[in-house]
Design a protein around this motif. Structure first.
Motif, PDB file in Angstrom:
ATOM      1  N   GLY A  49      35.777  45.148  62.783  1.00  0.00           N
ATOM      2  CA  GLY A  49      35.897  46.554  62.406  1.00  0.00           C
ATOM      3  C   GLY A  49      36.548  46.733  61.053  1.00  0.00           C
ATOM      4  O   GLY A  49      37.170  47.763  60.780  1.00  0.00           O
ATOM      5  N   MET A  50      36.422  45.725  60.202  1.00  0.00           N
ATOM      6  CA  MET A  50      37.037  45.761  58.878  1.00  0.00           C
ATOM      7  C   MET A  50      35.957  45.597  57.816  1.00  0.00           C
ATOM      8  O   MET A  50      34.790  45.395  58.127  1.00  0.00           O
ATOM      9  N   THR A  51      36.384  45.676  56.575  1.00  0.00           N
ATOM     10  CA  THR A  51      35.481  45.437  55.445  1.00  0.00           C
ATOM     11  C   THR A  51      35.903  44.156  54.743  1.00  0.00           C
ATOM     12  O   THR A  51      37.036  43.693  54.895  1.00  0.00           O
ATOM     13  N   ARG A  52      34.988  43.616  53.969  1.00  0.00           N
ATOM     14  CA  ARG A  52      35.302  42.429  53.168  1.00  0.00           C
ATOM     15  C   ARG A  52      36.454  42.742  52.227  1.00  0.00           C
ATOM     16  O   ARG A  52      37.354  41.917  52.031  1.00  0.00           O
ATOM     17  N   ALA A  53      36.461  43.931  51.651  1.00  0.00           N
ATOM     18  CA  ALA A  53      37.538  44.309  50.739  1.00  0.00           C
ATOM     19  C   ALA A  53      38.898  44.293  51.442  1.00  0.00           C
ATOM     20  O   ALA A  53      39.903  43.881  50.859  1.00  0.00           O
ATOM     21  N   GLN A  54      38.936  44.706  52.699  1.00  0.00           N
ATOM     22  CA  GLN A  54      40.195  44.658  53.446  1.00  0.00           C
ATOM     23  C   GLN A  54      40.614  43.207  53.680  1.00  0.00           C
ATOM     24  O   GLN A  54      41.793  42.877  53.586  1.00  0.00           O
ATOM     25  N   TRP A  55      39.652  42.341  53.960  1.00  0.00           N
ATOM     26  CA  TRP A  55      39.962  40.918  54.105  1.00  0.00           C
ATOM     27  C   TRP A  55      40.543  40.387  52.804  1.00  0.00           C
ATOM     28  O   TRP A  55      41.499  39.621  52.808  1.00  0.00           O
ATOM     29  N   VAL A  56      39.932  40.798  51.705  1.00  0.00           N
ATOM     30  CA  VAL A  56      40.386  40.332  50.390  1.00  0.00           C
ATOM     31  C   VAL A  56      41.829  40.749  50.149  1.00  0.00           C
ATOM     32  O   VAL A  56      42.643  39.960  49.681  1.00  0.00           O
ATOM     33  N   ILE A  57      42.159  41.987  50.483  1.00  0.00           N
ATOM     34  CA  ILE A  57      43.533  42.454  50.297  1.00  0.00           C
ATOM     35  C   ILE A  57      44.487  41.610  51.129  1.00  0.00           C
ATOM     36  O   ILE A  57      45.556  41.225  50.672  1.00  0.00           O
ATOM     37  N   LEU A  58      44.100  41.305  52.352  1.00  0.00           N
ATOM     38  CA  LEU A  58      44.967  40.471  53.182  1.00  0.00           C
ATOM     39  C   LEU A  58      45.156  39.091  52.560  1.00  0.00           C
ATOM     40  O   LEU A  58      46.216  38.494  52.674  1.00  0.00           O
ATOM     41  N   ALA A  59      44.131  38.580  51.920  1.00  0.00           N
ATOM     42  CA  ALA A  59      44.226  37.272  51.280  1.00  0.00           C
ATOM     43  C   ALA A  59      44.783  37.392  49.856  1.00  0.00           C
ATOM     44  O   ALA A  59      45.030  36.384  49.211  1.00  0.00           O
ATOM     45  N   ILE A  60      44.961  38.602  49.363  1.00  0.00           N
ATOM     46  CA  ILE A  60      45.537  38.960  48.059  1.00  0.00           C
ATOM     47  C   ILE A  60      44.778  38.367  46.882  1.00  0.00           C
ATOM     48  O   ILE A  60      45.041  37.241  46.459  1.00  0.00           O
ATOM     49  N   VAL A  61      43.859  39.159  46.380  1.00  0.00           N
ATOM     50  CA  VAL A  61      43.173  38.854  45.131  1.00  0.00           C
ATOM     51  C   VAL A  61      43.056  40.125  44.317  1.00  0.00           C
ATOM     52  O   VAL A  61      43.542  41.175  44.720  1.00  0.00           O
ATOM     53  N   ARG A  78      54.122  48.954  53.809  1.00  0.00           N
ATOM     54  CA  ARG A  78      54.746  49.144  52.501  1.00  0.00           C
ATOM     55  C   ARG A  78      56.253  49.222  52.697  1.00  0.00           C
ATOM     56  O   ARG A  78      56.723  49.919  53.580  1.00  0.00           O
ATOM     57  N   ARG A  79      56.973  48.504  51.849  1.00  0.00           N
ATOM     58  CA  ARG A  79      58.434  48.567  51.886  1.00  0.00           C
ATOM     59  C   ARG A  79      58.937  48.808  50.470  1.00  0.00           C
ATOM     60  O   ARG A  79      58.417  48.232  49.514  1.00  0.00           O
ATOM     61  N   SER A  80      59.939  49.636  50.359  1.00  0.00           N
ATOM     62  CA  SER A  80      60.476  49.921  49.031  1.00  0.00           C
ATOM     63  C   SER A  80      61.190  48.689  48.487  1.00  0.00           C
ATOM     64  O   SER A  80      61.750  47.887  49.235  1.00  0.00           O
ATOM     65  N   ASP A  81      61.143  48.561  47.174  1.00  0.00           N
ATOM     66  CA  ASP A  81      61.817  47.464  46.501  1.00  0.00           C
ATOM     67  C   ASP A  81      63.276  47.865  46.290  1.00  0.00           C
ATOM     68  O   ASP A  81      63.541  48.927  45.733  1.00  0.00           O
ATOM     69  N   PRO A  82      64.218  47.040  46.705  1.00  0.00           N
ATOM     70  CA  PRO A  82      65.632  47.419  46.574  1.00  0.00           C
ATOM     71  C   PRO A  82      66.105  47.519  45.122  1.00  0.00           C
ATOM     72  O   PRO A  82      67.087  48.202  44.846  1.00  0.00           O
ATOM     73  N   LYS A  83      65.388  46.901  44.197  1.00  0.00           N
ATOM     74  CA  LYS A  83      65.813  46.894  42.790  1.00  0.00           C
ATOM     75  C   LYS A  83      65.068  47.894  41.918  1.00  0.00           C
ATOM     76  O   LYS A  83      65.498  48.169  40.805  1.00  0.00           O
ATOM     77  N   ASP A  84      63.920  48.383  42.408  1.00  0.00           N
ATOM     78  CA  ASP A  84      63.113  49.293  41.591  1.00  0.00           C
ATOM     79  C   ASP A  84      62.412  50.280  42.512  1.00  0.00           C
ATOM     80  O   ASP A  84      61.461  49.927  43.202  1.00  0.00           O
ATOM     81  N   ARG A  85      62.857  51.523  42.503  1.00  0.00           N
ATOM     82  CA  ARG A  85      62.315  52.508  43.447  1.00  0.00           C
ATOM     83  C   ARG A  85      60.863  52.873  43.163  1.00  0.00           C
ATOM     84  O   ARG A  85      60.207  53.494  43.981  1.00  0.00           O
ATOM     85  N   ARG A  86      60.340  52.484  42.005  1.00  0.00           N
ATOM     86  CA  ARG A  86      58.927  52.748  41.690  1.00  0.00           C
ATOM     87  C   ARG A  86      58.002  51.726  42.324  1.00  0.00           C
ATOM     88  O   ARG A  86      56.796  51.906  42.358  1.00  0.00           O
ATOM     89  N   VAL A  87      58.546  50.639  42.828  1.00  0.00           N
ATOM     90  CA  VAL A  87      57.760  49.519  43.337  1.00  0.00           C
ATOM     91  C   VAL A  87      57.747  49.514  44.861  1.00  0.00           C
ATOM     92  O   VAL A  87      58.773  49.733  45.495  1.00  0.00           O
ATOM     93  N   TRP A  88      56.568  49.267  45.398  1.00  0.00           N
ATOM     94  CA  TRP A  88      56.412  49.068  46.837  1.00  0.00           C
ATOM     95  C   TRP A  88      56.048  47.614  47.064  1.00  0.00           C
ATOM     96  O   TRP A  88      55.172  47.075  46.402  1.00  0.00           O
ATOM     97  N   ARG A  89      56.677  46.995  48.009  1.00  0.00           N
ATOM     98  CA  ARG A  89      56.359  45.628  48.417  1.00  0.00           C
ATOM     99  C   ARG A  89      55.492  45.701  49.667  1.00  0.00           C
ATOM    100  O   ARG A  89      55.746  46.513  50.546  1.00  0.00           O
ATOM    101  N   LEU A  90      54.475  44.845  49.721  1.00  0.00           N
ATOM    102  CA  LEU A  90      53.614  44.793  50.900  1.00  0.00           C
ATOM    103  C   LEU A  90      54.083  43.667  51.798  1.00  0.00           C
ATOM    104  O   LEU A  90      54.250  42.537  51.352  1.00  0.00           O
ATOM    105  N   GLN A  91      54.296  43.993  53.054  1.00  0.00           N
ATOM    106  CA  GLN A  91      54.756  43.019  54.041  1.00  0.00           C
ATOM    107  C   GLN A  91      53.681  42.856  55.101  1.00  0.00           C
ATOM    108  O   GLN A  91      53.275  43.838  55.720  1.00  0.00           O
ATOM    109  N   LEU A  92      53.204  41.628  55.272  1.00  0.00           N
ATOM    110  CA  LEU A  92      52.249  41.379  56.349  1.00  0.00           C
ATOM    111  C   LEU A  92      52.953  41.550  57.684  1.00  0.00           C
ATOM    112  O   LEU A  92      54.092  41.134  57.861  1.00  0.00           O
ATOM    113  N   MET A  93      52.261  42.159  58.614  1.00  0.00           N
ATOM    114  CA  MET A  93      52.791  42.369  59.952  1.00  0.00           C
ATOM    115  C   MET A  93      52.231  41.287  60.884  1.00  0.00           C
ATOM    116  O   MET A  93      51.203  40.672  60.582  1.00  0.00           O
ATOM    117  N   PRO A  94      52.861  41.058  62.008  1.00  0.00           N
ATOM    118  CA  PRO A  94      52.374  40.026  62.938  1.00  0.00           C
ATOM    119  C   PRO A  94      50.904  40.202  63.330  1.00  0.00           C
ATOM    120  O   PRO A  94      50.198  39.214  63.544  1.00  0.00           O
TER     121      PRO A  94
END
Length: 143
Positions: free
Chosen positions: A32-44, A66-82
Motif C-alpha cells: 500500500g505504498m509507493t516507490r517514492a515512499q520506499w525511497v524516502i525510507l532508504a533515504i535518497v 519528525r523531531r525538532s533539532d535541539p540546536k536549530d529550531r528551523r531543522v526537523w530530524r526524521l526518526q525511523l519508527m519500529p
C-alpha cells in the motif's frame, strides 16, 4: 579521440532503469505504498517539496516521525519508527532479488567493467552540469 558510441546503449540504459522503477512500484504497492515512499525510507535524493509530502504520508502510517533539532529550531530530524523495520527489511530483500535477477549470467569481471563504465558516465554528466552551472552563473554576473 572520440570512440564510436552506439546510441542504443542510451536506450538500453533508459529501458533498464524504467523496468527497475516499474518493478519497484509494483512491489511497493503490495504494502500500500509507493516507490517514492520506499525511497524516502532508504533515504535518497528527491526534490524538497516532494520530500515534505512523502514524509507526511510516512508519518501518518507510523513509519517515521519528525523531531525538532535541539540546536536549530528551523531543522526537523526524521526518526525511523519500529514499524519501518519490516518495510526496510523488505526493501533490502527486494534489492537483492532484483540484483540477482538483473545480473544473472554476468560474471564478476563484466559487472565490474559495467559499474566502472556507468560511474564514468555519471561523473561525466555531473562535471558537465557543474561546468554549465558555472558558465550560467558567470553570465548572470556579467550580464
Amino acid at each position: 579521440m572520440q570512440i564510436g558510441f552506439d546510441p542504443e546503449l542510451l536506450v538500453l540504459l533508459y529501458d533498464v532503469a524504467r523496468q527497475m522503477r516499474t518493478r519497484a512500484d509494483q512491489r511497493a504497492r503490495t504494502r500500500g505504498m509507493t516507490r517514492a515512499q520506499w525511497v524516502i525510507l532508504a533515504i535518497v535524493e528527491v526534490e524538497p517539496i516532494t520530500i515534505g509530502r512523502l514524509v507526511d504520508r510516512l508519518e501518518a502510517r507510523g513509519l517515521l516521525e519528525r523531531r525538532s533539532d535541539p540546536k536549530d529550531r528551523r531543522v526537523w530530524r526524521l526518526q525511523l519508527m519500529p514499524a519501518a523495520t519490516p518495510v526496510l527489511r523488505e526493501i533490502k530483500k527486494y534489492r537483492a532479488e532484483l540484483h540477482e535477477l538483473m545480473t544473472a549470467g554476468l560474471d564478476p569481471a563484466t559487472l565490474r567493467v559495467m559499474a566502472d563504465g556507468l560511474l564514468r558516465m555519471k561523473a561525466n554528466l555531473a562535471a558537465e552540469l557543474r561546468e554549465s552551472d558555472a558558465i550560467r552563473a558567470s553570465g548572470a554576473r556579467n550580464g
